[in-house]
Each structure stands twice: as structure tokens, then as C-alpha cells.
Design a protein around this motif. Structure first.
Motif, PDB file in Angstrom:
ATOM      1  N   LYS A   5       0.858  -1.187   0.000  1.00  0.00           N
ATOM      2  CA  LYS A   5       0.000   0.000   0.000  1.00  0.00           C
ATOM      3  C   LYS A   5       0.892   1.233   0.000  1.00  0.00           C
ATOM      4  CE  LYS A   5      -1.001   0.722   4.934  1.00  0.00           C
ATOM      5  NZ  LYS A   5      -2.081   0.864   5.909  1.00  0.00           N
ATOM      6  N   VAL A   6       0.347   2.326  -0.485  1.00  0.00           N
ATOM      7  CA  VAL A   6       1.073   3.587  -0.549  1.00  0.00           C
ATOM      8  C   VAL A   6       0.390   4.575   0.391  1.00  0.00           C
ATOM      9  CG1 VAL A   6       1.756   5.512  -2.022  1.00  0.00           C
ATOM     10  CG2 VAL A   6       1.770   3.182  -2.923  1.00  0.00           C
ATOM     11  N   ILE A   7       1.188   5.256   1.194  1.00  0.00           N
ATOM     12  CA  ILE A   7       0.684   6.270   2.123  1.00  0.00           C
ATOM     13  C   ILE A   7       1.314   7.603   1.752  1.00  0.00           C
ATOM     14  CG2 ILE A   7       0.632   7.037   4.521  1.00  0.00           C
ATOM     15  CD1 ILE A   7       0.823   4.117   5.328  1.00  0.00           C
ATOM     16  N   ARG A   8       0.513   8.645   1.710  1.00  0.00           N
ATOM     17  CA  ARG A   8       1.031   9.982   1.435  1.00  0.00           C
ATOM     18  C   ARG A   8       1.049  10.777   2.726  1.00  0.00           C
ATOM     19  NH1 ARG A   8      -1.003  15.225  -0.016  1.00  0.00           N
ATOM     20  NH2 ARG A   8       0.608  16.326  -1.170  1.00  0.00           N
ATOM     21  N   ILE A   9       2.196  11.335   3.037  1.00  0.00           N
ATOM     22  CA  ILE A   9       2.328  12.232   4.179  1.00  0.00           C
ATOM     23  C   ILE A   9       2.377  13.644   3.614  1.00  0.00           C
ATOM     24  CG2 ILE A   9       3.767  12.970   6.105  1.00  0.00           C
ATOM     25  CD1 ILE A   9       4.819  10.136   6.276  1.00  0.00           C
ATOM     26  N   ALA A  10       1.384  14.449   3.950  1.00  0.00           N
ATOM     27  CA  ALA A  10       1.316  15.826   3.467  1.00  0.00           C
ATOM     28  C   ALA A  10       1.928  16.760   4.511  1.00  0.00           C
ATOM     29  CB  ALA A  10      -0.127  16.220   3.201  1.00  0.00           C
ATOM     30  N   LEU A  11       2.705  17.698   4.058  1.00  0.00           N
ATOM     31  CA  LEU A  11       3.333  18.681   4.939  1.00  0.00           C
ATOM     32  C   LEU A  11       2.825  20.078   4.585  1.00  0.00           C
ATOM     33  CD1 LEU A  11       6.988  17.350   4.725  1.00  0.00           C
ATOM     34  CD2 LEU A  11       5.323  16.892   6.522  1.00  0.00           C
ATOM     35  N   MET A  12       2.846  20.972   5.560  1.00  0.00           N
ATOM     36  CA  MET A  12       2.426  22.354   5.329  1.00  0.00           C
ATOM     37  C   MET A  12       3.547  23.122   4.644  1.00  0.00           C
ATOM     38  SD  MET A  12       0.411  23.713   8.689  1.00  0.00           S
ATOM     39  CE  MET A  12       1.753  23.462   9.810  1.00  0.00           C
ATOM     40  N   GLY A  13       3.164  24.132   3.884  1.00  0.00           N
ATOM     41  CA  GLY A  13       4.131  25.009   3.259  1.00  0.00           C
ATOM     42  C   GLY A  13       3.939  26.424   3.765  1.00  0.00           C
ATOM     43  N   GLY A  14       4.667  27.332   3.206  1.00  0.00           N
ATOM     44  CA  GLY A  14       4.596  28.720   3.625  1.00  0.00           C
ATOM     45  C   GLY A  14       5.419  28.957   4.878  1.00  0.00           C
ATOM     46  N   LEU A  15       5.265  30.125   5.463  1.00  0.00           N
ATOM     47  CA  LEU A  15       6.042  30.484   6.651  1.00  0.00           C
ATOM     48  C   LEU A  15       5.681  29.612   7.847  1.00  0.00           C
ATOM     49  CD1 LEU A  15       8.133  32.399   7.821  1.00  0.00           C
ATOM     50  CD2 LEU A  15       6.298  33.982   8.383  1.00  0.00           C
ATOM     51  N   ILE A  16       4.399  29.326   8.040  1.00  0.00           N
ATOM     52  CA  ILE A  16       3.975  28.471   9.155  1.00  0.00           C
ATOM     53  C   ILE A  16       4.556  27.071   8.989  1.00  0.00           C
ATOM     54  CG2 ILE A  16       1.995  27.367  10.269  1.00  0.00           C
ATOM     55  CD1 ILE A  16       0.402  29.911   9.645  1.00  0.00           C
ATOM     56  N   GLY A  17       4.514  26.548   7.795  1.00  0.00           N
ATOM     57  CA  GLY A  17       5.075  25.233   7.537  1.00  0.00           C
ATOM     58  C   GLY A  17       6.569  25.179   7.769  1.00  0.00           C
ATOM     59  N   ALA A  18       7.270  26.245   7.376  1.00  0.00           N
ATOM     60  CA  ALA A  18       8.715  26.298   7.565  1.00  0.00           C
ATOM     61  C   ALA A  18       9.087  26.321   9.043  1.00  0.00           C
ATOM     62  CB  ALA A  18       9.298  27.519   6.856  1.00  0.00           C
TER      63      ALA A  18
END
Length: 83
Positions: A5-18
Motif C-alpha cells: 500500500k502507498v501512504i502519502r504524508i502531506a506537509l504544510m508550506g509557507g512560513l507556518i510550515g517552515a
């Protein structure tokens, strides 16, 4: 027989994500949870958006939030389990 199975881990971007996103912790937590269910991580790939429409949506989200947040790229995990 092996099952995958494939799992996607999504991360935040922008200044808050950084400032707030810890990719290593996200990977560690996900892999630990899957290991507890009997899955083993076979491969980790960096995931980036190559779809033009999604890139435009990311840019719109950055503009609307004044650069503070957007949905970002992440990782794809290929998990494997022996059945």
C-alpha cells in the motif's frame, strides 16, 4: 504473498510550515503506527506536485494567506506486509 500500500504524508508550506513542520517526526510517527499494524516501510519517496492546477492552487493559497500557509509537498511511503 506480499501485500503493498502507498501512504502519502502531506506537509504544510509557507512560513507556518517552515517554522512548525517537522518532517522527520511525521515520518517516524507514521512508520511507527504502520509497524504496529504489521506493515513495514519498503521505500520512502519525496512527493512534489507536478500538476499545473495544483501548483496554481498552492500559489493562490499563499497569496490569500500573505505567504503564511499553503498545502505543501510531502512524502510517499511504500508499505509492505506478508500475508
Amino acid at each position: 504473498m506480499k501485500r503493498n500500500k502507498v501512504i502519502r504524508i502531506a506537509l504544510m508550506g509557507g512560513l507556518i510550515g517552515a517554522l512548525c513542520t517537522n518532517p522527520r517526526k511525521a515520518l517516524d510517527d507514521t512508520i511507527s503506527n504502520e509497524n504496529a499494524m504489521g506493515w513495514h516501510c519498503h521505500q520512502i519517496l519525496a512527493h512534489s506536485t507536478t500538476n499545473l492546477f495544483m501548483r496554481i492552487l498552492q500559489l493562490v493559497a499563499l497569496i490569500v494567506t500573505l505567504g503564511l500557509w499553503t498545502f505543501g509537498a510531502g512524502y510517499l511511503l511504500l508499505m509492505e506486509k506478508e500475508e
